[in-house]
Design a protein around this motif. Structure first.
Motif, PDB file in Angstrom:
ATOM      1  N   ALA A 191     -73.756 120.737 -19.100  1.00 44.50           N
ATOM      2  CA  ALA A 191     -72.605 120.152 -18.396  1.00 44.50           C
ATOM      3  C   ALA A 191     -73.054 119.114 -17.362  1.00 44.50           C
ATOM      4  N   THR A 222     -78.521 120.822  -9.895  1.00 43.08           N
ATOM      5  CA  THR A 222     -77.227 120.336 -10.385  1.00 43.08           C
ATOM      6  C   THR A 222     -76.083 120.919  -9.571  1.00 43.08           C
ATOM      7  N   GLU A 239     -59.090 117.750  -8.088  1.00 47.24           N
ATOM      8  CA  GLU A 239     -59.590 117.023  -9.255  1.00 47.24           C
ATOM      9  C   GLU A 239     -60.505 117.910 -10.084  1.00 47.24           C
ATOM     10  N   HIS A 240     -61.277 118.743  -9.396  1.00 51.27           N
ATOM     11  CA  HIS A 240     -62.213 119.608 -10.115  1.00 51.27           C
ATOM     12  C   HIS A 240     -61.541 120.693 -10.929  1.00 51.27           C
ATOM     13  N   ASN A 279     -73.722 118.733  -7.205  1.00 49.54           N
ATOM     14  CA  ASN A 279     -72.292 118.648  -7.472  1.00 49.54           C
ATOM     15  C   ASN A 279     -71.477 119.134  -6.277  1.00 49.54           C
ATOM     16  N   ARG A 310     -66.417 121.786 -12.917  1.00 47.61           N
ATOM     17  CA  ARG A 310     -65.047 121.353 -13.216  1.00 47.61           C
ATOM     18  C   ARG A 310     -64.425 122.311 -14.222  1.00 47.61           C
ATOM     19  N   THR A 311     -63.162 122.617 -14.006  1.00 48.50           N
ATOM     20  CA  THR A 311     -62.442 123.475 -14.932  1.00 48.50           C
ATOM     21  C   THR A 311     -61.132 122.779 -15.314  1.00 48.50           C
ATOM     22  N   THR A 312     -60.478 123.322 -16.309  1.00 48.48           N
ATOM     23  CA  THR A 312     -59.359 122.584 -16.900  1.00 48.48           C
ATOM     24  C   THR A 312     -57.999 123.249 -16.695  1.00 48.48           C
ATOM     25  N   GLU A 354     -70.101 115.778  -4.933  1.00 42.93           N
ATOM     26  CA  GLU A 354     -68.780 115.650  -5.548  1.00 42.93           C
ATOM     27  C   GLU A 354     -67.690 116.350  -4.741  1.00 42.93           C
ATOM     28  N   ASP A 408     -73.522 116.832 -14.391  1.00 43.27           N
ATOM     29  CA  ASP A 408     -72.689 116.545 -13.216  1.00 43.27           C
ATOM     30  C   ASP A 408     -71.218 116.899 -13.443  1.00 43.27           C
ATOM     31  N   GLN A 409     -70.901 117.384 -14.631  1.00 45.64           N
ATOM     32  CA  GLN A 409     -69.546 117.873 -14.862  1.00 45.64           C
ATOM     33  C   GLN A 409     -69.427 119.365 -14.560  1.00 45.64           C
ATOM     34  N   TYR A 410     -70.572 120.018 -14.323  1.00 42.14           N
ATOM     35  CA  TYR A 410     -70.533 121.457 -14.106  1.00 42.14           C
ATOM     36  C   TYR A 410     -69.770 121.784 -12.813  1.00 42.14           C
TER      37      TYR A 410
END
Length: 613
Positions: free
Chosen positions: A104, A595, A151-152, A599, A110-112, A603, A106-108
């Motif tokens: 994942a 990471t 956003e995350h 993040n 984040r959830t949807t 972030e 730099d996306q680790y």
RNA sequence: GCGCCCGUAGCUCAGUGGACAGAGCAUCGGUCUUCUAAACCGGUGGCCGCAGGUUCGAAUCCUGCCGGGCGCGCCA
């Protein structure tokens, strides 16, 4: 994993009789690691319903859960204490999780869960009557961090700054600038300027030009604006031509300058707005209004239709006594001017019309009494106020040398955000320079470097406390470029990882030295390694909880735990000097820790994650 | 008087109703010839403001008091 176990738990409960409708099982990470990696209190909560002892129910649940769970994920299900069911992760699960973190990148984190939903975060919202203060700083940084959190978890976020340039405050600012301007102009012509004495900072008497308005803004920035305008030939010409002596051009010029300054201050702190909303837009005629805004006339009309508005003593009132307040609220003064509440209501109604699923307002504690009126009005207008979330943060006390610093904008008794950032940044760099033994370096820092150093610390200090907690900003502590300053603990952990990985590669290790299936994570059996992986795997859940609570300080708390776990790993598990397969696996674990720290810091908190310190 | 926030170690603060209450700073002691000591390890230090209540279980929820902050305007 939490979701997985919650689902299995629900499956198991579905097979039992007498479980109450809508019972939501809870899973938590026990404070004590001896109690496993996740724990549920379900048996305790169901004991009275199921008419059995918690222990017995727990045994039954554990038995069924052992059947229902995948042994590649869950290593053990045990009953402990008064009736807890404790789960321990399988090593396989940790290995897979680690792999997923690395994939994942730099996306680790984040959830949807909220993908497809739109959120509006309104913050700062200071009228441009002066430089931003320390208090605005907490607002700005908090709002920004909340926007990042949202956003995350999947929201599409818009950041909005609401302001009003038509009110009394701005008029007084224009008049203050004008008085200074005229006095300066007269002085340049060699004339004597008549003065008067007013109450200034700390109650001390203060000389101001005679034409200076009642309750005018005494700050030095007013004089600076006046000076700049006087040095601007185009502006002088404009004033000379107008000849009506009004404050309007001064007000306009002051507003432009103040906004430019405010934007610059916010940018220094990494805060950027998507939109500025001028209250004036709410006064536009129906046909004229921009987009989906609700004008104040429309809002008032609709409230009247709903039967909550009456006229008395020449004013227009909202019946807030019917919504639980002990007084009704004036919406339109007898002068015909609306109070600030009416545009607030119209503005918020407009947010609904703009289609946001979630609307967050970040307000200081001094606005605590005003928002219930707005919510009541929105409720009367038929909007779902559950979609509005007001984050109230408590005041900031600036402490210098053990003494609180008093603040008041009008009397020019304040610490500006700019000053704060610069003061902190400069001192830290000077101290750091000495620590590095770079003599003479103290003077050699650019404004940019000072700002960066100061902004990180200021952001971090504003974010490390719960919004509902009074925030004591200890300047002396913030300026310590030492182990005392908590922001460095996190940054240092990140830096250290960068350093280890750099060094490992220098001596010939590489991320690529793996088997066909990638690094062999089954070699990571040390307790420190396992604890670190577990800490890293909690990240998405920690972010989700912080986002749900609108509390960025939870991220700080979590990252400290990660840094701590990494430090344990660092102390016990080396890379250089180990067999290659183990060294490579550890490099990947270190990378995963880096990471998460990156993040979280960059972030979510918006502070730097340096690779060297 | 009314509303909201806060009261946890000497200080600043964490602590999703759970299993012995935590961190940083301060203080006392120990650790740099091996990947950065802005670090690590250990000690001292708590009637979780007070009193009731709800609960199998309360720092956490409810009520009342005490103390601190912010509000309570035809100011924003």
């Amino acid at each position: 994993m939490k979701d997985y176990l919650a689902a299995r738990l629900r499956d198991v409960l579905a097979d039992l009789d007498d479980v109450p409708e809508g019972f939501a099982p809870e899973l938590e990470t026990p404070a004590n690691p001896e109690h496993g990696d996740l724990s549920t209190n379900t048996a305790l909560r169901l004991a009275s319903e199921l008419d059995g002892s918690p222990r017995t129910i727990a045994e039954d649940l554990a038995e069924r859960l052992r059947e229902a769970t995948d042994s590649a994920r869950v290593a053990s299900v045990e009953v402990a204490g008064p009736g807890f069911v404790n789960f321990r992760y399988a090593e396989k699960h940790l290995q897979r999780g680690l792999k997923a973190i690395l994939a994942a990148g730099d996306q680790y984190g984040r959830t949807t869960g909220h993908v497809g939903e739109r959120a509006l975060v309104e913050y700062v919202s200071a009228n441009p009557t002066g430089p931003l203060t320390v208090g605005h700083g907490r607002n700005a940084v908090l709002g920004d961090a909340i926007a990042r959190l949202l956003e995350h978890v999947g929201y599409e976020v818009e950041r909005e700054y609401y302001f009003n340039d038509a009110g009394r405050q701005m008029r007084v600012l224009g008049q203050s600038v004008q008085a200074r301007y005229e006095a300066l102009a007269a002085r340049r012509r060699g004339e004597t300027v008549p003065t008067k004495t007013v109450e200034g900072a700390g109650g001390e008497p203060r000389e101001v030009p005679e034409r200076f308005p009642e309750n005018g803004y005494q700050g030095a920035y007013v004089t600076e604006i006046a000076e700049a305008l006087l040095d601007d030939p185009a502006f002088r010409e404009k004033i000379a031509e107008a000849e009506n002596g009004g404050h309007a051009p001064f007000q306009q010029a002051a507003e432009e300058r103040m906004f430019a300054e405010i934007d610059a201050t916010l940018r220094k702190l990494g805060v950027e707005m998507d939109s500025h909303f001028n209250e004036r837009a709410l006064y536009a005629d129906e046909g004229d209004r921009q987009g989906e805004h609700i004008s104040i006339d429309e809002a008032l009309g609709r409230l009247r239709e709903a039967g909550y508005v009456y006229d008395e003593e020449g004013a227009t009132w909202l019946e807030t006594t019917r919504t639980g307040k002990d007084q009704d609220t004036v919406l339109v003064k007898s002068s015909g001017e609306p109070t600030y509440r009416l545009p607030d209501i119209a503005y918020h109604a407009g947010k609904f019309e703009r289609g946001f699923d979630l609307m967050i307002d970040v307000f200081g504690a001094d606005h605590i009494a005003t928002y219930p009126d707005v919510l009541s009005a929105l409720d009367i207008l038929g909007y779902d106020t559950g979609r509005v979330d007001v984050v109230i943060y408590q005041f900031v006390t600036l402490v210098r040398g053990g003494e609180p610093v008093k603040m008041s904008t009008r009397r020019a008794e304040y610490e500006t955000l700019d000053d704060l950032v610069a003061e902190v940044g400069r001192t830290v760099l000077e101290t750091h320079g000495r620590a590095e033994g770079e003599d003479g370096a103290a003077d050699g820092f650019s404004e940019e470097e000072i700002t960066r150093a100061g902004a990180d610390i200021v952001r971090f200090f504003f974010l490390m406390r719960s919004p509902s907690s009074h925030l004591e900003f200890d300047l002396d502590l913030a300026k310590e470029a030492s182990e005392k300053n908590p922001v460095y603990y996190l940054q240092y952990a990140h830096t250290r990882i960068a350093s280890i990985l750099r060094k490992a590669e220098e001596v010939g290790f590489s991320f690529e030295q793996t088997g066909a299936d990638g690094p062999d994570f089954s070699l990571l059996t040390h307790e420190a390694e396992q604890d670190l992986i577990k800490a890293l795997l909690r990240f998405p859940d920690a972010v989700r909880q912080a986002a749900d609570a609108r509390e960025p300080h939870r991220v700080v708390t979590y990252l400290r735990a990660v840094a701590n776990a990494f430090t344990q790993f660092y102390a016990h598990c080396h890379i250089i000097g180990e067999e290659r397969p183990l060294a490579t696996a550890r490099m990947h674990l270190a990378k995963a820790a880096q990471t998460v720290l990156r993040n979280g810091l960059v972030e979510l908190l918006g502070v730097d994650a340096p690779v060297r310190m």
